[in-house]
Design a protein around this motif. Structure first.
Motif, PDB file in Angstrom:
ATOM      1  N   THR A   1     -10.201   9.798  -0.300  1.00 60.02           N
ATOM      2  CA  THR A   1     -11.200  10.856  -0.489  1.00 60.02           C
ATOM      3  C   THR A   1     -11.082  11.519  -1.858  1.00 60.02           C
ATOM      4  N   GLU A   2      -9.867  11.678  -2.367  1.00 60.76           N
ATOM      5  CA  GLU A   2      -9.747  12.300  -3.689  1.00 60.76           C
ATOM      6  C   GLU A   2     -10.201  11.337  -4.784  1.00 60.76           C
TER       7      GLU A   2
ATOM      8  N   LEU B   1       0.858  -1.190   0.000  1.00 65.29           N
ATOM      9  CA  LEU B   1       0.000   0.000   0.000  1.00 65.29           C
ATOM     10  C   LEU B   1       0.894   1.240   0.000  1.00 65.29           C
TER      11      LEU B   1
ATOM     12  N   GLU C   1     -15.804   4.402   1.656  1.00 64.47           N
ATOM     13  CA  GLU C   1     -14.991   3.738   2.681  1.00 64.47           C
ATOM     14  C   GLU C   1     -14.456   2.406   2.165  1.00 64.47           C
ATOM     15  N   GLY C   2     -13.312   1.985   2.746  1.00 66.22           N
ATOM     16  CA  GLY C   2     -12.581   0.920   2.081  1.00 66.22           C
ATOM     17  C   GLY C   2     -12.371  -0.378   2.826  1.00 66.22           C
TER      18      GLY C   2
ATOM     19  N   GLY D   1     -16.070  15.210   2.239  1.00 56.94           N
ATOM     20  CA  GLY D   1     -15.509  13.877   2.323  1.00 56.94           C
ATOM     21  C   GLY D   1     -16.280  12.845   1.515  1.00 56.94           C
TER      22      GLY D   1
ATOM     23  N   ASP E   1      -3.261  23.770  11.771  1.00 62.44           N
ATOM     24  CA  ASP E   1      -3.782  22.622  12.508  1.00 62.44           C
ATOM     25  C   ASP E   1      -3.279  21.254  12.031  1.00 62.44           C
TER      26      ASP E   1
ATOM     27  N   VAL F   1      -5.059  -0.950  -7.557  1.00 62.81           N
ATOM     28  CA  VAL F   1      -6.297  -0.314  -7.092  1.00 62.81           C
ATOM     29  C   VAL F   1      -5.980   0.995  -6.364  1.00 62.81           C
TER      30      VAL F   1
ATOM     31  N   GLY G   1      -7.785   4.242  -3.876  1.00 60.43           N
ATOM     32  CA  GLY G   1      -8.918   4.622  -3.037  1.00 60.43           C
ATOM     33  C   GLY G   1      -8.556   5.888  -2.272  1.00 60.43           C
TER      34      GLY G   1
ATOM     35  N   SER H   1      -5.239   6.218   6.467  1.00 56.38           N
ATOM     36  CA  SER H   1      -6.272   5.411   5.799  1.00 56.38           C
ATOM     37  C   SER H   1      -5.775   4.007   5.457  1.00 56.38           C
TER      38      SER H   1
ATOM     39  N   ARG I   1     -15.304  20.127  -9.612  1.00 52.46           N
ATOM     40  CA  ARG I   1     -15.240  20.283  -8.162  1.00 52.46           C
ATOM     41  C   ARG I   1     -15.917  21.566  -7.703  1.00 52.46           C
TER      42      ARG I   1
ATOM     43  N   SER J   1      -9.777   7.758  13.760  1.00 55.94           N
ATOM     44  CA  SER J   1     -11.108   8.155  13.280  1.00 55.94           C
ATOM     45  C   SER J   1     -12.229   7.306  13.883  1.00 55.94           C
TER      46      SER J   1
ATOM     47  N   SER K   1      -9.207  12.360  13.756  1.00 55.51           N
ATOM     48  CA  SER K   1      -9.301  12.758  12.358  1.00 55.51           C
ATOM     49  C   SER K   1     -10.709  12.452  11.862  1.00 55.51           C
TER      50      SER K   1
ATOM     51  N   ILE L   1      -7.347   0.194   6.517  1.00 50.10           N
ATOM     52  CA  ILE L   1      -7.791  -0.962   5.716  1.00 50.10           C
ATOM     53  C   ILE L   1      -6.904  -2.174   5.989  1.00 50.10           C
TER      54      ILE L   1
HETATM   55  C1  B12 Z   1      -9.712  15.167   9.529  1.00 47.70           C
HETATM   56  C2  B12 Z   1      -9.454  15.851   8.222  1.00 47.70           C
HETATM   57  C3  B12 Z   1      -8.360  16.708   8.155  1.00 47.70           C
HETATM   58  C4  B12 Z   1      -7.386  16.867   9.294  1.00 47.70           C
HETATM   59  C5  B12 Z   1      -6.399  15.716   9.375  1.00 47.70           C
HETATM   60  C6  B12 Z   1      -6.031  15.256   7.996  1.00 47.70           C
HETATM   61  C7  B12 Z   1      -4.929  14.263   7.952  1.00 47.70           C
HETATM   62  N1  B12 Z   1      -5.077  13.172   8.636  1.00 47.70           N
HETATM   63  O1  B12 Z   1      -3.951  14.496   7.304  1.00 47.70           O
HETATM   64  C8  B12 Z   1      -6.751  18.244   8.994  1.00 47.70           C
HETATM   65  C9  B12 Z   1      -7.547  19.273   9.739  1.00 47.70           C
HETATM   66  C10 B12 Z   1      -5.290  18.403   9.307  1.00 47.70           C
HETATM   67  C11 B12 Z   1      -7.052  18.361   7.503  1.00 47.70           C
HETATM   68  C12 B12 Z   1      -6.379  19.217   6.686  1.00 47.70           C
HETATM   69  C13 B12 Z   1      -6.641  19.380   5.342  1.00 47.70           C
HETATM   70  N2  B12 Z   1      -7.679  18.825   4.659  1.00 47.70           N
HETATM   71 CO1  B12 Z   1      -8.837  17.506   5.418  1.00 47.70          CO
HETATM   72  N3  B12 Z   1     -10.145  16.290   6.010  1.00 47.70           N
HETATM   73  C14 B12 Z   1     -10.301  15.651   7.114  1.00 47.70           C
HETATM   74  C15 B12 Z   1     -11.577  14.784   7.068  1.00 47.70           C
HETATM   75  C16 B12 Z   1     -12.646  15.528   7.844  1.00 47.70           C
HETATM   76  C17 B12 Z   1     -11.483  13.356   7.589  1.00 47.70           C
HETATM   77  C18 B12 Z   1     -10.392  12.515   6.963  1.00 47.70           C
HETATM   78  C19 B12 Z   1     -10.271  11.216   7.705  1.00 47.70           C
HETATM   79  O2  B12 Z   1      -9.488  11.101   8.612  1.00 47.70           O
HETATM   80  N4  B12 Z   1     -11.078  10.199   7.386  1.00 47.70           N
HETATM   81  C20 B12 Z   1     -11.032   8.878   8.016  1.00 47.70           C
HETATM   82  C21 B12 Z   1     -10.149   7.938   7.182  1.00 47.70           C
HETATM   83  C22 B12 Z   1      -9.966   6.604   7.861  1.00 47.70           C
HETATM   84  O3  B12 Z   1     -10.853   7.750   5.990  1.00 47.70           O
HETATM   85  P1  B12 Z   1     -10.224   7.977   4.545  1.00 47.70           P
HETATM   86  O4  B12 Z   1      -8.981   8.720   4.606  1.00 47.70           O
HETATM   87  O5  B12 Z   1     -11.288   8.492   3.662  1.00 47.70           O
HETATM   88  O6  B12 Z   1      -9.884   6.482   4.090  1.00 47.70           O
HETATM   89  C23 B12 Z   1     -10.938   5.556   3.831  1.00 47.70           C
HETATM   90  C24 B12 Z   1     -11.387   5.498   2.376  1.00 47.70           C
HETATM   91  O7  B12 Z   1     -11.124   6.687   1.666  1.00 47.70           O
HETATM   92  C25 B12 Z   1     -10.691   4.308   1.813  1.00 47.70           C
HETATM   93  N5  B12 Z   1      -9.343   4.415   1.281  1.00 47.70           N
HETATM   94  C26 B12 Z   1      -8.423   5.364   1.432  1.00 47.70           C
HETATM   95  N6  B12 Z   1      -7.292   5.058   0.793  1.00 47.70           N
HETATM   96  C27 B12 Z   1      -7.480   3.876   0.195  1.00 47.70           C
HETATM   97  C28 B12 Z   1      -6.624   3.105  -0.587  1.00 47.70           C
HETATM   98  C29 B12 Z   1      -7.085   1.870  -1.070  1.00 47.70           C
HETATM   99  C30 B12 Z   1      -6.180   1.062  -1.899  1.00 47.70           C
HETATM  100  C31 B12 Z   1      -8.400   1.432  -0.769  1.00 47.70           C
HETATM  101  C32 B12 Z   1      -8.880   0.143  -1.253  1.00 47.70           C
HETATM  102  C33 B12 Z   1      -9.248   2.220   0.037  1.00 47.70           C
HETATM  103  C34 B12 Z   1      -8.786   3.430   0.501  1.00 47.70           C
HETATM  104  O8  B12 Z   1     -10.641   3.444   2.915  1.00 47.70           O
HETATM  105  C35 B12 Z   1     -10.395   4.184   4.109  1.00 47.70           C
HETATM  106  C36 B12 Z   1     -11.107   3.511   5.256  1.00 47.70           C
HETATM  107  O9  B12 Z   1     -12.504   3.518   5.090  1.00 47.70           O
HETATM  108  C37 B12 Z   1     -11.855  14.762   5.524  1.00 47.70           C
HETATM  109  C38 B12 Z   1     -13.331  14.717   5.178  1.00 47.70           C
HETATM  110  C39 B12 Z   1     -13.832  13.316   5.224  1.00 47.70           C
HETATM  111  N7  B12 Z   1     -14.795  13.048   6.027  1.00 47.70           N
HETATM  112  O10 B12 Z   1     -13.296  12.438   4.539  1.00 47.70           O
HETATM  113  C40 B12 Z   1     -11.180  16.053   5.042  1.00 47.70           C
HETATM  114  C41 B12 Z   1     -10.544  16.093   3.662  1.00 47.70           C
HETATM  115  C42 B12 Z   1      -9.730  14.837   3.470  1.00 47.70           C
HETATM  116  N8  B12 Z   1      -9.642  17.236   3.745  1.00 47.70           N
HETATM  117  C43 B12 Z   1      -9.573  17.924   2.669  1.00 47.70           C
HETATM  118  C44 B12 Z   1      -8.728  19.055   2.486  1.00 47.70           C
HETATM  119  C45 B12 Z   1      -8.910  19.827   1.199  1.00 47.70           C
HETATM  120  C46 B12 Z   1      -7.789  19.414   3.446  1.00 47.70           C
HETATM  121  C47 B12 Z   1      -6.761  20.537   3.330  1.00 47.70           C
HETATM  122  C48 B12 Z   1      -6.034  20.579   1.994  1.00 47.70           C
HETATM  123  C49 B12 Z   1      -7.493  21.824   3.658  1.00 47.70           C
HETATM  124  C50 B12 Z   1      -6.642  23.052   3.430  1.00 47.70           C
HETATM  125  N9  B12 Z   1      -6.974  23.770   2.384  1.00 47.70           N
HETATM  126  O11 B12 Z   1      -5.734  23.295   4.150  1.00 47.70           O
HETATM  127  C51 B12 Z   1      -5.801  20.238   4.490  1.00 47.70           C
HETATM  128  C52 B12 Z   1      -4.544  19.483   4.027  1.00 47.70           C
HETATM  129  C53 B12 Z   1      -3.689  19.013   5.145  1.00 47.70           C
HETATM  130  C54 B12 Z   1      -2.502  18.252   4.694  1.00 47.70           C
HETATM  131  N10 B12 Z   1      -2.410  17.003   5.101  1.00 47.70           N
HETATM  132  O12 B12 Z   1      -1.681  18.726   4.003  1.00 47.70           O
HETATM  133  C55 B12 Z   1     -10.505  17.383   1.613  1.00 47.70           C
HETATM  134  C56 B12 Z   1      -9.756  16.679   0.494  1.00 47.70           C
HETATM  135  C57 B12 Z   1     -10.469  16.904  -0.797  1.00 47.70           C
HETATM  136  C58 B12 Z   1      -9.618  16.588  -1.961  1.00 47.70           C
HETATM  137  N11 B12 Z   1     -10.188  15.803  -2.840  1.00 47.70           N
HETATM  138  O13 B12 Z   1      -8.527  17.063  -2.104  1.00 47.70           O
HETATM  139  C59 B12 Z   1     -11.462  16.470   2.445  1.00 47.70           C
HETATM  140  C60 B12 Z   1     -11.989  15.243   1.730  1.00 47.70           C
HETATM  141  C61 B12 Z   1     -12.624  17.374   2.898  1.00 47.70           C
HETATM  142  C62 B12 Z   1     -13.458  17.866   1.736  1.00 47.70           C
HETATM  143  N12 B12 Z   1     -13.296  19.084   1.320  1.00 47.70           N
HETATM  144  O14 B12 Z   1     -14.254  17.157   1.206  1.00 47.70           O
HETATM  145  N13 B12 Z   1      -8.039  17.527   7.119  1.00 47.70           N
END
Ligand code: B12
Ligand code: SF4
Lengths: 43, 712
Positions: B226-227, B9, B255-256, B340, B569, B222, B224, B23, B532, B324, B375, B27
């Motif tokens: 948020t982007e 990964l 979600e993954g 998200g 932050d 594969v 996955g 993330s 977007r 999370s 997160s 998974i």
């Molecule tokens: C908490 C959060 C933050 C936190 C912590 C982020 C971090 N950990 O780095 C803080 C406040 C720091 C933050 C900052 C920013 N964030 Co933010 N953040 C979030 C938030 C609310 C939750 C993310 C999270 O932790 N999810 C929980 C994890 C476990 O889930 P996940 O990452 O989605 O992964 C799951 C699936 O996606 C999938 N998956 C992921 N990868 C893979 C890979 C494979 C192979 C597979 C099968 C599945 C899979 O499975 C995972 C488990 O279910 C999301 C919104 C949301 N609800 O998604 C926005 C989000 C990710 N953030 C976003 C943005 C834009 C930012 C900033 C750029 C904002 C800014 N302008 O400054 C900054 C960038 C910071 C940086 N890292 O450089 C956007 C990204 C949009 C995009 N497409 O680019 C989101 C989606 C919000 C939105 N606008 O919709 N963020």
């Protein structure tokens, strides 16, 4: 001095008078040390 | 014998270098709890950065910069842009960036802002150099990506254009070709999974996808994250998904956890993972899936295991992990929100784990990392309070932070409990200081009550990081100013943050019910396939826009606009909050101020004068300068470049003053040479030089020869 407490009122003026034209003089006041703000990159 | 299926990964660039994202751990930990072998994990973002200043990487960079840039495949950038790039870029200094990394990982020097700020400048300066091998200006402020317009707009043609991807990814080419791809080939993997969380990772992931497909033709590839999900969400024509992800076998949307397990299982069985609704398969599998995504029941997820990330490489002195235990938002009503992995509401459906399993997880995580960041979209007040009480009861030693809503619930006493339980800072969307706008947003808050809440947080020594925006439909300039005033009038009640500008996205309630907000003529940006952001007509906020953007930018510009590597932050902000509490800005100011004890301390020039560029370049620079400051850069100014590429126009009178600091010089000695300045005037000059970091304090720094950055 750049302490937060003294900077804050200055910034307040800069923003309170926010019309773009008045802002210019407020910006000038903020940079009365003769040094201008850094250049934002227009890429 | 290797346990099958063997998976790796990967986190592609470009993202935050200060900690590992979580993330993939989620998974992977889930799959392990279901009996699958652990996947290998590669953080290509941080690895590529480190490789760039290794002897091989640095030699490549020097040569690449010495060769004139190849033609721009998008034919977008002109010579003037290249000259601007040259203007901000100094000679690459690999020893400097290595030293910067050491400072950022050093638990003492990290917290001395002089050291910290210098390290950040050096990292940014290094990224500027790398940028010069790609598109001009592509890395800004270090790890932020400024994409060429066609890429940023989400043009499928541009994102499919190999020459464009290759050019953008060129700074990381040596790492990918010499290290990553050979490592993947040697790994004998059945599955490669890429995480794409941020838009800034998409072009790199698409490029990596192509290289991986060529090197490992039989692997199941594969993506996955948020982007990846956003691409699906915002792609106007869904059949284009695999025009974009053509090297991939599947993309997981949403979600993954269970989708990843289905992929592992079908690769093991030699079948196609076609039954999980979140798995979008490449059309060659002839299994088109348009089912609504499935949300995971998050109760019972295992504690994520972060041990497979390269913790010694991140640019931080402490471990900081993301956790999370809730998904979605319990409020889920704000009319601008489109967040998200949502589908038909502002965020995904609200789910939270039980306090007892959160306690179990955090107990485990706190053995591994000092900081745990929740997160999440948001944490529910009663859950956090109960969590905090249980932390106190069980005596877990942990520091934490979270995003919360500014509810009345947060009394002085309750905030006090959070703080005692290790809460260091919270991030909050106050959104607006005007009641009418708050009501239109359906935020459910009142400015006076918000002030009360942040007062209680601040009293308890919990840092409040504030986010808001101007330009909501029908917002007048006067209403927008109320938001700016709210922030400035309450400057002691928040630590960092600022105001952005409203942007309309298709999933927001505003876009679904435009009449309610006076919004008409909603349309995509010309040239965008991944839509977007939407354009729309709404005369009132439009009329106030120019004033608002300048006012907001000016009001929050100095001196703490971007104190940290990466954004507000992220981990560094929390480390500083933990060390200095709500007085954290004073810790920065202390080093950005001429102090009494500075008289006998040596300072040295922090940068160099650069030649004034061609008038065409100055004209281009003036476009933004004029908008921001209402004046062009005066013709007689000298341009001074800091190591991070920041250019300050200085009056000529600064030349002899700064000359004094070509060699380490104390302020007292410098003043003796500037006998014509009285003490007050000299004090002002020192203050300017120090607060803008045009000179830097010396003795506290490790012994390195001072580079001869002599102005001509
Ligand atoms: C908490 C959060 C933050 C936190 C912590 C982020 C971090 N950990 O780095 C803080 C406040 C720091 C933050 C900052 C920013 N964030 Co933010 N953040 C979030 C938030 C609310 C939750 C993310 C999270 O932790 N999810 C929980 C994890 C476990 O889930 P996940 O990452 O989605 O992964 C799951 C699936 O996606 C999938 N998956 C992921 N990868 C893979 C890979 C494979 C192979 C597979 C099968 C599945 C899979 O499975 C995972 C488990 O279910 C999301 C919104 C949301 N609800 O998604 C926005 C989000 C990710 N953030 C976003 C943005 C834009 C930012 C900033 C750029 C904002 C800014 N302008 O400054 C900054 C960038 C910071 C940086 N890292 O450089 C956007 C990204 C949009 C995009 N497409 O680019 C989101 C989606 C919000 C939105 N606008 O919709 N963020
Ligand atoms: S803006 Fe925040 S509080 Fe409002 S719905 Fe979105 S996540 Fe929830």
């Amino acid at each position: 001095m750049t302490s937060t407490t003294t900077k804050a009122p200055l910034r307040k003026i800069a923003v309170r008078k926010a019309g773009t034209v008045r802002l210019t003089s407020a910006a000038a006041a903020l940079y009365s040390d003769g040094c201008l703000p850094p250049i934002p990159w227009p890429f | 014998m290797t346990a099958r299926p063997k998976a790796v990964l990967i986190y592609p660039p470009l993202t935050d270098p200060t900690s590992g994202y979580h993330s993939l751990s989620y998974i992977d930990s889930y799959a392990r709890s279901r009996g699958y072998p652990a996947a290998d994990m590669i953080d290509a973002n941080i690895e590529a950065f480190h490789h760039s200043f290794s002897p091989a990487g640095a030699a490549w960079l020097e040569e690449a910069l010495a060769t004139p840039p190849a033609p721009d495949p998008l034919a977008h950038y002109d010579d003037v842009t290249w000259q601007m790039e040259a203007l901000r870029t100094a000679e690459p200094d690999p020893a400097g960036v290595r030293e910067a990394v050491a400072v950022l990982q050093d638990p003492e020097r990290f917290y001395q802002y002089d050291h910290y700020a210098r390290a950040v400048e050096q990292v940014i300066g290094w990224m500027n150099c790398l940028s010069g091998t790609g598109f001009p200006g592509q890395f800004t402020n270090g790890f932020q990506l400024r994409m060429p317009p066609a890429v940023a707009l989400g043009s499928v043609a541009a994102l499919r254009d190999e020459a464009v991807l290759e050019r953008l990814a060129r700074p990381f080419q040596p790492y990918v070709e010499d290290v990553l791809i050979p490592q993947l080939v040697a790994g004998d993997y059945d599955i490669v999974g890429l995480n794409i969380t941020y838009q800034a990772q998409l072009p790199f992931a698409l490029w990596l996808g192509r290289l991986i497909r060529r090197a490992l033709p039989g692997v199941f590839l594969v993506a996955g994250g948020t982007e990846a999900s956003d691409v699906w969400k915002y792609l106007r024509d869904k059949t284009q998904m695999f025009a974009l992800f053509d090297s991939f076998d599947a993309v997981v949307v949403g979600e993954g956890e269970t989708a990843w397990v289905e992929i592992l299982e079908s690769v093991r069985a030699g079948t196609v993972p076609s039954s999980h609704p979140n798995i979008r398969l490449h059309p060659r599998f002839r299994a088109m899936n348009l089912l609504p995504v499935r949300y995971e029941p998050i109760r019972g997820l295992p504690t994520p295991d972060f041990s497979r990330l390269p913790w010694d490489k991140y640019l931080s002195p402490e471990r900081f992990v993301y956790y999370s235990p809730t998904r979605g938002c319990y409020w889920n009503r704000c009319t601008f929100c489109d967040y998200g992995l949502n589908t038909d509401g502002p965020t995904s459906p609200w789910r939270q784990d039980t306090v007892e399993s959160i306690i179990t997880d955090v107990t485990e995580l706190s053995k591994f990392a000092k900081f745990v960041y929740f997160s999440v979209d948001v944490l529910a007040p009663a859950t956090i309070l109960r969590f905090a009480e249980r932390v106190l009861e069980t005596g877990i030693d942990v520091r934490w932070g979270a995003e919360i809503r500014l509810e009345k619930y947060w009394s002085d006493e309750r905030c006090e409990i959070l703080r005692r339980a290790g809460c260091v800072a919270v991030s909050v969307g106050f959104e607006s200081g005007n009641q009418r706008i708050l009501d239109l947003i359906d935020k459910g808050t009142r400015p006076d009550q918000v002030r009360q809440t942040i007062t209680s947080m601040t009293k308890a020594d919990i840092g409040v990081q504030m986010m808001g925006f101007t330009g909501f439909p029908t917002e007048t300039a006067a209403e927008g100013r109320e938001s700016i005033d709210f922030l400035l009038d309450n400057r002691d009640l928040w630590t960092f943050g600022g105001l952005g500008q409203f942007m309309l996205t298709s999933g927001a309630i505003v876009a679904r019910e435009p009449d309610r907000f006076g919004v008409t003529n909603i349309r995509p940006l010309p040239g965008s396939d991944i839509q977007r952001v939407l354009l729309y007509d709404e005369p009132i906020s439009e009329g106030a826009r120019a004033e608002m953007s300048v006012a907001a930018a000016r009001g929050f510009e100095v001196p703490h606009a971007r104190p940290w590597l990466s954004s507000v932050d992220t981990p560094h902000s929390f480390f500083y909050h933990d060390r200095f509490g709500v007085r954290v800005r004073d810790a920065l100011d202390r080093d950005l101020t001429a102090r009494d004890d500075d008289q006998d301390r040596s300072f040295v020039l922090n940068g160099a004068f650069v030649d004034r560029p061609d008038e065409a370049v100055v004209d281009r620079l003036n476009t933004t300068y004029q908008i921001m400051y209402g004046t062009p850069i005066p013709a007689d100014r000298l341009l001074f470049r800091r190591p991070d590429g920041q250019i300050t126009p200085l009056p000529r009178s600064y030349l002899p003053i700064l000359h004094l600091f070509r060699q380490p010089t104390t302020l007292r000695a410098a003043h003796a040479r500037l006998w014509m300045l009285d003490a007050a005037a000299a004090g002002k000059v020192w203050q300017t030089l120090i607060s803008r970091r045009l000179v830097r304090r010396l003795p506290e720094f490790p012994d390195r020869p001072v580079p001869d950055e002599t102005p001509s």
